[in-house]
Design a protein around this motif. Structure first.
Motif, PDB file in Angstrom:
ATOM      1  N   ARG A 107       0.667  -1.369  -0.309  1.00  0.00           N
ATOM      2  CA  ARG A 107       0.435  -0.136  -0.514  1.00  0.00           C
ATOM      3  C   ARG A 107       0.773   1.641  -0.125  1.00  0.00           C
ATOM      4  O   ARG A 107       0.324   2.114  -0.022  1.00  0.00           O
ATOM      5  CB  ARG A 107      -1.051   0.088   0.885  1.00  0.00           C
ATOM      6  N   LEU A 108       2.083   1.140  -0.254  1.00  0.00           N
ATOM      7  CA  LEU A 108       2.596   2.336  -0.180  1.00  0.00           C
ATOM      8  C   LEU A 108       2.585   3.112  -1.309  1.00  0.00           C
ATOM      9  O   LEU A 108       3.143   4.456  -1.658  1.00  0.00           O
ATOM     10  CB  LEU A 108       4.968   1.740  -0.531  1.00  0.00           C
ATOM     11  N   ASN A 109       1.539   2.618  -2.556  1.00  0.00           N
ATOM     12  CA  ASN A 109       1.844   3.245  -3.700  1.00  0.00           C
ATOM     13  C   ASN A 109       0.553   4.012  -3.752  1.00  0.00           C
ATOM     14  O   ASN A 109       0.426   4.165  -4.615  1.00  0.00           O
ATOM     15  CB  ASN A 109       2.222   2.498  -5.321  1.00  0.00           C
ATOM     16  N   ILE A 110      -0.317   4.030  -2.839  1.00  0.00           N
ATOM     17  CA  ILE A 110      -1.816   4.441  -2.548  1.00  0.00           C
ATOM     18  C   ILE A 110      -1.760   5.708  -2.815  1.00  0.00           C
ATOM     19  O   ILE A 110      -0.529   6.514  -2.264  1.00  0.00           O
ATOM     20  CB  ILE A 110      -2.484   3.538  -1.818  1.00  0.00           C
ATOM     21  N   PRO A 111      -3.154   6.623  -2.820  1.00  0.00           N
ATOM     22  CA  PRO A 111      -2.726   8.185  -2.646  1.00  0.00           C
ATOM     23  C   PRO A 111      -2.421   8.584  -0.897  1.00  0.00           C
ATOM     24  O   PRO A 111      -2.179   7.623  -0.220  1.00  0.00           O
ATOM     25  CB  PRO A 111      -4.817   8.716  -2.465  1.00  0.00           C
ATOM     26  N   ALA A 112      -1.155   9.897  -0.663  1.00  0.00           N
ATOM     27  CA  ALA A 112      -0.839  10.217  -0.164  1.00  0.00           C
ATOM     28  C   ALA A 112      -1.838   9.370   1.876  1.00  0.00           C
ATOM     29  O   ALA A 112      -0.115   9.161   2.477  1.00  0.00           O
ATOM     30  CB  ALA A 112      -0.031  11.236   0.109  1.00  0.00           C
ATOM     31  N   ALA A 113      -2.754  10.043   1.721  1.00  0.00           N
ATOM     32  CA  ALA A 113      -3.254   9.780   2.967  1.00  0.00           C
ATOM     33  C   ALA A 113      -4.338   8.150   3.418  1.00  0.00           C
ATOM     34  O   ALA A 113      -3.158   8.357   4.403  1.00  0.00           O
ATOM     35  CB  ALA A 113      -5.157  10.765   3.019  1.00  0.00           C
ATOM     36  N   GLU A 114      -4.326   7.960   2.144  1.00  0.00           N
ATOM     37  CA  GLU A 114      -4.401   6.050   1.993  1.00  0.00           C
ATOM     38  C   GLU A 114      -3.379   5.867   3.000  1.00  0.00           C
ATOM     39  O   GLU A 114      -2.700   4.430   3.853  1.00  0.00           O
ATOM     40  CB  GLU A 114      -5.198   6.009   1.037  1.00  0.00           C
ATOM     41  N   ARG A 115      -1.945   5.989   2.638  1.00  0.00           N
ATOM     42  CA  ARG A 115      -0.588   5.168   2.704  1.00  0.00           C
ATOM     43  C   ARG A 115      -0.476   5.494   3.946  1.00  0.00           C
ATOM     44  O   ARG A 115      -0.270   4.641   4.617  1.00  0.00           O
ATOM     45  CB  ARG A 115       0.175   5.536   1.477  1.00  0.00           C
ATOM     46  N   LYS A 116      -0.276   6.451   4.923  1.00  0.00           N
ATOM     47  CA  LYS A 116      -0.270   7.549   5.534  1.00  0.00           C
ATOM     48  C   LYS A 116      -0.838   6.350   6.471  1.00  0.00           C
ATOM     49  O   LYS A 116       0.363   5.858   7.808  1.00  0.00           O
ATOM     50  CB  LYS A 116      -0.106   8.733   6.062  1.00  0.00           C
ATOM     51  N   ALA A 117      -2.111   6.259   6.426  1.00  0.00           N
ATOM     52  CA  ALA A 117      -3.334   5.763   7.611  1.00  0.00           C
ATOM     53  C   ALA A 117      -2.537   3.593   7.832  1.00  0.00           C
ATOM     54  O   ALA A 117      -2.431   3.514   8.100  1.00  0.00           O
ATOM     55  CB  ALA A 117      -4.488   6.311   6.749  1.00  0.00           C
ATOM     56  N   ALA A 118      -1.891   3.528   5.982  1.00  0.00           N
ATOM     57  CA  ALA A 118      -2.210   1.623   6.248  1.00  0.00           C
ATOM     58  C   ALA A 118      -0.544   2.097   7.040  1.00  0.00           C
ATOM     59  O   ALA A 118      -0.470   1.017   7.774  1.00  0.00           O
ATOM     60  CB  ALA A 118      -1.258   1.635   5.211  1.00  0.00           C
ATOM     61  N   VAL A 119       0.173   2.778   6.859  1.00  0.00           N
ATOM     62  CA  VAL A 119       1.355   2.483   6.849  1.00  0.00           C
ATOM     63  C   VAL A 119       1.341   2.866   8.903  1.00  0.00           C
ATOM     64  O   VAL A 119       2.123   1.840   9.640  1.00  0.00           O
ATOM     65  CB  VAL A 119       2.292   3.885   6.667  1.00  0.00           C
ATOM     66  N   SER A 120       0.799   3.579   9.212  1.00  0.00           N
ATOM     67  CA  SER A 120       1.041   3.616  10.670  1.00  0.00           C
ATOM     68  C   SER A 120       0.465   2.395  11.473  1.00  0.00           C
ATOM     69  O   SER A 120       0.320   2.170  12.446  1.00  0.00           O
ATOM     70  CB  SER A 120      -0.344   4.960  10.876  1.00  0.00           C
ATOM     71  N   LEU A 121      -1.439   1.910  10.572  1.00  0.00           N
ATOM     72  CA  LEU A 121      -2.078   0.532  10.969  1.00  0.00           C
ATOM     73  C   LEU A 121      -0.180  -0.072  11.393  1.00  0.00           C
ATOM     74  O   LEU A 121      -0.807  -0.303  12.536  1.00  0.00           O
ATOM     75  CB  LEU A 121      -3.082   0.241  10.533  1.00  0.00           C
ATOM     76  N   VAL A 122      -0.370  -0.847  10.424  1.00  0.00           N
ATOM     77  CA  VAL A 122       1.308  -0.831  10.249  1.00  0.00           C
ATOM     78  C   VAL A 122       2.795  -0.987  11.462  1.00  0.00           C
ATOM     79  O   VAL A 122       2.775  -2.538  12.407  1.00  0.00           O
ATOM     80  CB  VAL A 122       2.203  -1.344   8.969  1.00  0.00           C
ATOM     81  N   LYS A 123       2.682  -0.125  11.306  1.00  0.00           N
ATOM     82  CA  LYS A 123       4.133   0.222  12.606  1.00  0.00           C
ATOM     83  C   LYS A 123       3.389  -0.431  13.968  1.00  0.00           C
ATOM     84  O   LYS A 123       4.308  -0.273  14.937  1.00  0.00           O
ATOM     85  CB  LYS A 123       4.621   1.370  12.880  1.00  0.00           C
ATOM     86  N   ALA A 124       2.236   0.301  14.094  1.00  0.00           N
ATOM     87  CA  ALA A 124       1.648   0.282  15.817  1.00  0.00           C
ATOM     88  C   ALA A 124       1.448  -1.095  15.952  1.00  0.00           C
ATOM     89  O   ALA A 124       1.746  -1.754  16.964  1.00  0.00           O
ATOM     90  CB  ALA A 124       0.169   0.718  15.439  1.00  0.00           C
ATOM     91  N   LYS A 125       0.961  -2.462  15.074  1.00  0.00           N
ATOM     92  CA  LYS A 125       0.944  -3.858  15.578  1.00  0.00           C
ATOM     93  C   LYS A 125       2.764  -4.419  14.897  1.00  0.00           C
ATOM     94  O   LYS A 125       2.894  -4.885  16.459  1.00  0.00           O
ATOM     95  CB  LYS A 125      -0.057  -4.237  14.481  1.00  0.00           C
ATOM     96  N   VAL A 126       3.005  -3.378  14.631  1.00  0.00           N
ATOM     97  CA  VAL A 126       4.370  -4.524  14.276  1.00  0.00           C
ATOM     98  C   VAL A 126       5.367  -4.335  15.709  1.00  0.00           C
ATOM     99  O   VAL A 126       5.865  -5.158  17.072  1.00  0.00           O
ATOM    100  CB  VAL A 126       5.457  -4.338  13.056  1.00  0.00           C
TER     101      VAL A 126
END
Length: 376
Positions: free
Chosen positions: A300-319
């Motif tokens: 999900r790194l190449n999706i629109p910026a706001a959605e990318r940021k949300a996805a990355v934050s969800l991943v990092k919180a879990k990891v």
């Protein structure tokens, strides 16, 4: 959806895994940490010029294999399994990611050097007061003729002692914490006006405090894109360290299982005790979730910026939370020896602990996720 890796991606993983198994055992790593430079430069030469692995995420026009974020994820996971101290994240993921995003003459000039192993990059973005706010920057870049003059201080710049280039965030205008005016510069690490205080980090890397005092740089050092580009490469780096964490979680589990088979108490291996079996089952669940969430974030790194940021934050919180569970469970099962320098598990625990907060803690990313997804 087919989530299988391609034949080429499997080949890259196998090649790196075999190389690391032959050259990066725990005792060899300890010797590298104790050396004056803190690493063996021959390892980086082998990864780049000999094996060609640094070419994996770059376009064919630059001499690469045409890969991208998935290839970086695969490489970072394998490097995590041996807690490698190579500057892959800083040079290939962050530096290479910025250059790919910018393109043009600067990418044509620098990327071949990364692939060949001649160019190494350190990302100088953090400042003592900034925490995780990428716009909280005191370092300034003032226009001076056809170039700029840098003044300021960057903290905890990983791989700076080894870098040929620095990727520096600085403010060309605006006030503190204002997004406008924040820019990214790629400069020669040996430019006059740059000084460093080098040190070893708790997780085995080398880092520096970097100071800029009237450091004159050319105008073409500016990489266009501003804060949006900086946020993009930090999101890519965040997912990459999650991939590293995935490899570490696997090794924490493997080391703990092996230890419980050998350590005996009350006449039997402690791995037979149900309470410890439950703990290791929890570690397995965390390792699987870390791997799955990291793959999701990478895709999900190449999706629109706001959605990318949300996805990355969800991943990092879990990891971050998963690594905390896996690391603490491993140390608690081993007891006091779990945090000694002599045992590998302690080194994995230290790196896992650093990844928990690198590019943002779980709490920070949950707050960012909330701000991006919930109505104001």
């Amino acid at each position: 959806m087919d989530l299988s890796f391609t034949e080429t991606q499997d080949m890259l993983r196998d090649t790196l895994a075999r190389f690391l198994a032959d050259t990066y055992d725990f005792e060899t790593r300890k010797k590298m940490l104790a050396s004056p430079e803190g690493r063996d430069p021959g390892i980086w030469r082998a990864l780049s010029s000999e094996l060609g692995l640094t070419s994996a995420p770059f376009a064919e026009e630059h001499g690469g294999m045409g890969g991208g974020a998935i290839e970086n994820m695969i490489m970072m996971e394998e490097l995590g399994k041996v807690i490698a101290i190579e500057p892959w994240l800083q040079t290939v993921v962050i530096g290479g990611g910025a250059l790919k995003a910018v393109g043009g003459a600067v990418a044509d000039a620098v990327i071949p050097g990364i692939i060949a192993g001649d160019t190494t990059i350190a990302f100088a973005y953090a400042e003592p007061q900034g925490r995780y706010n990428l716009a909280d920057i005191g370092t300034t870049a003032k226009a001076d003729g056809a170039g700029y003059v840098l003044n300021g201080h960057k903290a905890s710049v990983y791989a700076a002692p080894w870098a040929t280039h620095l990727l520096v965030t600085a403010r060309t205008g605006g006030s503190r914490r204002e997004r406008a005016g924040v820019e990214l510069f790629l400069i020669d690490a040996n430019s006059p006006g740059i000084s460093r205080r080098d040190y070893a980090t708790v997780d085995g890397f080398r880092a520096s405090e970097v100071y800029f005092e009237n450091c004159a740089i050319p105008g073409d050092a500016l990489l266009p894109g501003g804060i949006d580009l900086i946020e993009r490469i930090v999101d890519e780096a965040t997912v990459a360290v999650c991939a590293e964490g995935s490899g570490i979680a696997r090794k924490l589990l493997e080391g703990t299982v092996e230890y419980t088979k050998q350590r005996k108490q009350f006449g039997q291996p402690i791995g037979k005790f149900q309470a410890l079996q439950h703990r290791m089952a929890d570690m397995l669940i965390e390792a699987e979730q870390i791997a799955s969430m990291t793959l999701m974030g990478t895709l999900r790194l190449n999706i629109p910026a706001a959605e990318r940021k949300a996805a990355v934050s969800l991943v990092k919180a879990k990891v971050s939370r998963g690594l905390k569970i896996a690391g603490q469970s491993a140390v608690q099962t081993h007891g006091g020896i779990g945090i000694t320098m002599e045992l590998a598990i302690g080194h994995y625990f230290k790196r896992a602990t650093m990844i928990e907060s690198q590019f943002g803690t779980a709490d920070y990313h949950l707050e960012r996720y909330e701000a991006l997804t919930l109505p104001a």
